[in-house]
Scaffold this active site. Structure first.
Site, PDB file in Angstrom:
ATOM      1  CG  HIS A  37      30.252  22.118  38.450  1.00 52.78           C
ATOM      2  ND1 HIS A  37      31.874  21.845  38.188  1.00 52.78           N
ATOM      3  CD2 HIS A  37      30.158  23.501  38.142  1.00 52.78           C
ATOM      4  CE1 HIS A  37      32.401  23.115  38.077  1.00 52.78           C
ATOM      5  NE2 HIS A  37      31.402  24.118  38.081  1.00 52.78           N
TER       6      HIS A  37
ATOM      7  CE  LYS B  29      33.615  23.655  34.477  1.00 53.48           C
ATOM      8  NZ  LYS B  29      32.863  24.741  34.557  1.00 53.48           N
TER       9      LYS B  29
ATOM     10  CB  SER C 255      31.311  26.171  40.207  1.00 51.46           C
ATOM     11  OG  SER C 255      31.227  27.502  40.788  1.00 51.46           O
TER      12      SER C 255
HETATM   13  C1  PLP Z   1      32.995  26.204  34.255  1.00 53.68           C
HETATM   14  C2  PLP Z   1      31.610  26.721  34.391  1.00 53.68           C
HETATM   15  C3  PLP Z   1      31.125  27.660  33.343  1.00 53.68           C
HETATM   16  C4  PLP Z   1      31.996  28.098  31.960  1.00 53.68           C
HETATM   17  O1  PLP Z   1      32.120  26.868  31.193  1.00 53.68           O
HETATM   18  P1  PLP Z   1      33.456  27.004  30.371  1.00 53.68           P
HETATM   19  O2  PLP Z   1      33.058  26.164  29.151  1.00 53.68           O
HETATM   20  O3  PLP Z   1      34.328  26.667  30.935  1.00 53.68           O
HETATM   21  O4  PLP Z   1      33.583  28.272  29.673  1.00 53.68           O
HETATM   22  C5  PLP Z   1      29.755  28.041  33.630  1.00 53.68           C
HETATM   23  N1  PLP Z   1      29.357  27.828  34.537  1.00 53.68           N
HETATM   24  C6  PLP Z   1      29.787  27.233  35.784  1.00 53.68           C
HETATM   25  C7  PLP Z   1      29.029  26.893  36.583  1.00 53.68           C
HETATM   26  C8  PLP Z   1      30.887  26.726  35.364  1.00 53.68           C
HETATM   27  O5  PLP Z   1      31.183  25.933  36.435  1.00 53.68           O
END
Ligand code: PLP
Length: 386
Positions: free
Chosen positions: A206, A237, A178
């Site tokens: 991602h 996302k 990330s």
């Molecule tokens: C954003 C993210 C999460 C958490 O997801 P949410 O739905 O925002 O709680 C978990 N793992 C990774 C790699 C992320 O980037």
């Protein structure tokens, strides 16, 4: 005063350039967002495909609200599991090529739920050192032993797997990291998991929607699949809405329904969002131009950024970090960009290792090449004067 000792801690954070502040956003997500009364070109969001404000999703959410109301009213196991949730689970499982899928309210909760439902004290998790915080917290909660290997170091991982005498073994990794934007070598990880009889949990927060010709994520990108894989992706996302899901074998999903505490002891997310996500699943597959735009934007940055001291990390994903190093300089660059009407977040420890503070540029299909040009021009100029 009961909390006065916190003041010292807060001051220390401020002195170290680690104090975090929120911005108040007054618009929808998009290439341009409105913050504190001013419009900014934004390179901050994880809305990679530009779907968070898409009319088809908004329409589906409104229709969902008309049918189901705004609240789910209960957990999935009581009466919160709507027809929209159910359809979405089927659509997601089919999209990513697994027999079954289960929705969670957030990715954080999905990771917590999976690891602690499958593992306990006598088990072990092997984790990449740059994994997302939610994966690390998940292992802590499960009470399994945690063994971390250096970023992408499969030689070290194999040594740890060979030495392990634990009952159950799980390898966990971000599929796309990330804060770095690089991609885990999934086929090689899978080989190790097969050789040493471990499960593989892939966090594709991602990659889902972004990687692969049809946006099916990291497994489409590598054209690989295996019954050992536990696939997790988020829906807040690239999918543009909210939530997360886990896909895998029917036994895995059944066990999560029985045991995942972050699934059982929490309210189901609003069905109207599941309706919006059904529209999103359709657009993810059908609108390949959104992924092409992301490629073009990353290509533009690579070709036109002329940096001497700062370093653009090698990444083919919409996450394009520029490592600056010191917390203070990174904050100064982020502030100077803001003066110019451009938002790029400064990412500091503990989110990234000490001395590796960076700007995290994230592109969206909502950006034009002209937007990328403005960003490049500002960065090329700022590096000379800061
Ligand atoms: C954003 C993210 C999460 C958490 O997801 P949410 O739905 O925002 O709680 C978990 N793992 C990774 C790699 C992320 O980037």
């Amino acid at each position: 005063m009961p909390f006065s000792y916190l003041n010292d801690d807060l001051l220390t954070l401020e002195e170290q350039g680690l104090f975090r502040r929120r911005r108040i956003v007054e618009s929808a997500q998009g290439a341009v967002i409105r913050v504190d009364g001013r419009d900014y070109l934004s390179f901050c969001s994880n809305d990679y495909l530009g779907l968070a404000n898409h009319p088809a999703l908004i329409d589906a959410a409104c229709r969902g609200a008309a049918q189901y109301g705004v609240g789910s009213g209960a957990s999935h196991l009581i009466t919160g599991h709507s027809e929209a949730h159910h359809k979405l689970e089927l659509a997601l499982a089919e999209l990513v090529g697994f027999p079954d899928a289960l929705l969670f309210s957030t990715g954080y909760m999905a990771n917590m739920g999976v690891v602690s439902a499958l593992l306990s004290r006598n088990d072990v998790v092997f984790a990449d050192k740059l994994n997302h915080a939610s994966l690390n917290d998940a292992v802590l909660v499960s009470r399994a032993t945690m063994q971390r290997y250096s970023h992408l170091d499969l030689v070290q991982l194999e040594k740890q797997l060979i030495a392990s005498k634990h009952r159950r073994k799980l390898v966990v990794t971000d599929a796309v990291f990330s804060m770095d934007g690089d991609i885990a070598p999934v086929p090689e990880l899978l080989k190790l998991c097969e050789r040493y009889d471990a499960w593989l949990l892939l966090d594709d927060a991602h990659g889902f929607g972004v990687l692969g010709r049809e946006g099916k994520g990291v497994l489409e990108y590598f054209a690989t699949q295996s019954p050992r894989i536990i696939y997790m992706a988020t829906l807040g996302k690239a999918a543009g809405v909210f939530g997360a899901y886990v896909a895998g074998s029917p036994e895995l999903i059944q066990m999560l329904i029985q045991r995942a505490r972050t699934y059982i002891y929490t309210t189901a997310f609003p069905p109207m969002l599941a309706n919006a996500l059904l529209a999103s699943v359709h657009l993810i597959q059908e609108e390949g131009w959104r992924r092409q735009r992301l490629q073009d934007l990353a290509g533009y940055l690579k070709d036109h950024l002329k940096l001497a001291r700062w370093k653009l990390m090698p990444s083919i994903t919409p996450i394009q970090p520029i490592v600056i190093g010191s917390n203070k300089e990174t904050l100064a660059v982020s502030a100077a960009l803001m003066e110019k009407g451009i938002l790029v977040p400064a990412i500091r420890p503990p989110t990234v290792p000490k001395g590796e503070a960076r700007l995290r540029i994230s592109f969206s299909a909502a950006h034009s090449l002209e937007d990328a040009r403005k960003l490049v021009e500002a960065l090329n100029e700022l590096e000379k004067v800061i």
